[in-house]
Design a protein around this motif. Sequence first.
Motif, short mmCIF file in Angstrom:
data_model
loop_
_atom_site.label_atom_id
_atom_site.label_comp_id
_atom_site.label_asym_id
_atom_site.label_seq_id
_atom_site.Cartn_x
_atom_site.Cartn_y
_atom_site.Cartn_z
N MET A 1 52.99 33.31 31.78
CA MET A 1 52.08 34.08 32.62
C MET A 1 52.75 34.42 33.95
N LEU A 2 52.72 35.72 34.29
CA LEU A 2 53.28 36.19 35.56
C LEU A 2 52.23 36.21 36.66
N CYS A 3 51.07 36.77 36.34
CA CYS A 3 49.96 36.85 37.29
C CYS A 3 48.73 37.35 36.56
N MET A 4 47.65 37.51 37.31
CA MET A 4 46.38 37.98 36.75
C MET A 4 45.95 39.23 37.51
N LEU A 5 45.46 40.20 36.79
CA LEU A 5 44.83 41.36 37.40
C LEU A 5 43.34 41.07 37.41
N LYS A 6 42.78 41.02 38.60
CA LYS A 6 41.37 40.65 38.75
C LYS A 6 40.66 41.76 39.49
N GLY A 7 39.51 42.19 38.97
CA GLY A 7 38.79 43.31 39.58
C GLY A 7 37.38 42.98 39.96
N LYS A 8 36.83 43.79 40.86
CA LYS A 8 35.41 43.70 41.23
C LYS A 8 34.66 44.75 40.44
N TRP A 9 33.60 44.35 39.76
CA TRP A 9 32.86 45.29 38.92
C TRP A 9 32.08 46.30 39.74
N THR A 10 31.83 46.03 41.01
CA THR A 10 31.05 46.96 41.83
C THR A 10 31.88 48.05 42.48
#
Length: 195
Positions: free
Chosen positions: A121-130
Amino acid sequence: MNSILNKNLFFVKEHVGMFKAANNYDIYDPNSQEMMMTCREENLGFFTKMLRFTDYKRMTPFNIEIKTATGEKVLTVKRGVAFFVSKVEVFDENDQLVGTFKQKFFSIGGKFNLFDANDNMLCMLKGKWTSWDFRFIKDEVEFAHVSKKWAGIGKELFTTADNYMLEVDQRVPENSPIRIMILAAVMCIDMVLKE
């Protein structure tokens, strides 16, 4: 790795079209406003084109090539048919596997884990649904940020197309494979999470 990926700011502009099946983007240098790269989905099959206009759009396969403005291949992003979650493969300019990213199954706002070619694992792409706000993070360290808002433009880009800014942190080393993975993931946010 193409040296163009060592830049830290990329403005991504979607091609607008009323009846478009393919995903096409241009990538600009926001400082010079010159086009640096193109992102094209050129080889769409007939059935894939038809499904792009249905509720099954998010499940359709894609094969996208990102090239410099002069036509040199930078990377390729591929996905087969996706039923519940996406597994996307990323290849460099020589068609060598750089890594994959996999969508988290039940994530609010959307999440991808980015892996290298050895499944580390290199990193995580994390988003806000709003909102259209995504961050590449690992262990509370931010590698990059994607948003429709950017201080240099000063306002949200109000169009029907998805235009956004990718800002890679200066701490990300030049020629690091994570730069290829970040740009590839940004091109897929719209196709996998936001459609």
